[in-house]
Write an enzyme that holds these catalytic residues in place. Structure first.
Site, mmCIF file in Angstrom:
data_model
loop_
_atom_site.group_PDB
_atom_site.id
_atom_site.type_symbol
_atom_site.label_atom_id
_atom_site.label_comp_id
_atom_site.label_asym_id
_atom_site.label_seq_id
_atom_site.Cartn_x
_atom_site.Cartn_y
_atom_site.Cartn_z
ATOM 1 N N PHE A 1 0.809 -1.221 0.000
ATOM 2 C CA PHE A 1 0.000 0.000 0.000
ATOM 3 C C PHE A 1 0.837 1.264 0.000
ATOM 4 C CE2 PHE A 1 -0.078 -1.854 4.327
ATOM 5 C CZ PHE A 1 0.613 -0.881 5.037
ATOM 6 N N GLY B 1 1.363 3.638 -3.295
ATOM 7 C CA GLY B 1 0.465 4.704 -3.716
ATOM 8 C C GLY B 1 -0.102 5.528 -2.574
ATOM 9 N N HIS B 2 0.316 5.289 -1.360
ATOM 10 C CA HIS B 2 -0.269 5.984 -0.197
ATOM 11 C C HIS B 2 0.814 6.392 0.790
ATOM 12 C CE1 HIS B 2 -2.969 6.602 3.328
ATOM 13 N NE2 HIS B 2 -3.890 6.789 2.418
ATOM 14 N N PHE B 3 1.572 7.294 0.630
ATOM 15 C CA PHE B 3 1.753 8.155 -0.525
ATOM 16 C C PHE B 3 3.202 8.024 -0.957
ATOM 17 C CE2 PHE B 3 -1.562 9.945 2.179
ATOM 18 C CZ PHE B 3 -2.608 10.061 1.296
ATOM 19 N N VAL C 1 2.312 6.644 4.351
ATOM 20 C CA VAL C 1 1.488 6.601 5.559
ATOM 21 C C VAL C 1 0.563 5.383 5.449
ATOM 22 C CG1 VAL C 1 -0.286 7.797 6.905
ATOM 23 C CG2 VAL C 1 1.531 9.113 5.826
#
Length: 150
Positions: A48, A51-53, A58
């Site tokens: 994750f 893309g986050h971020f 985070v």
């Protein structure tokens, strides 16, 4: 191994989740029918974080809640002396009072603390929180259910 702890192999026997969605790495303590304390080690390799971020990774809040729900499942299964099978499913049914207090970043160790408040007819209510370095990251009341599907 201490009966009140679980390593990853025991967790894999109790939860149907697998990579990349298994979010409990170890159970530090379990008090039958009362509470559980578990760990999610958060690494930069988590899918994750791509893309986050990308500029400031985070952990998504919903995944912190999922980690708490998985710890709650371990507590519930232990409380009713069962191992889930293909004929039953454990649902994350609801959440109340959710509060996010701090971001969780790569390198953090998320300590998952869940207390069983009530269980009746396969419905479980929990009070849950996750901490990083003894600082509250998220808290919530969770509702989960175990149902036969066959």
């Amino acid at each position: 191994m201490n009966r009140n702890t679980m390593d990853i192999y025991k967790i894999l026997k109790q939860l149907p989740h697998r990579y990349p969605f298994l979010l409990v790495d170890r159970v530090l303590a379990i008090d039958k029918g009362k509470s559980i304390r578990a760990v999610k080690n958060v690494t930069i390799n988590e899918p994750f974080f791509q893309g986050h971020f990308p500029y400031r990774p985070v952990m998504p809040g919903v995944l912190m809640l999922e980690a708490l729900a998985q710890a709650a499942a371990l507590l519930a299964f232990d409380a009713i002396d069962t191992t889930p099978d293909e004929d039953s499913v454990y649902y994350f049914a609801g959440m109340d009072g959710v509060r996010f207090k701090r971001p969780v970043e790569p390198g953090d160790q998320l300590i998952l603390e869940v207390e069983l408040v009530r269980m009746k007819a396969g419905i479980f209510k929990f009070k849950a929180r996750a901490l990083v370095d003894n600082e509250l990251a998220v808290e919530a009341e969770l509702t989960c259910a175990v149902r036969k599907i066959a």
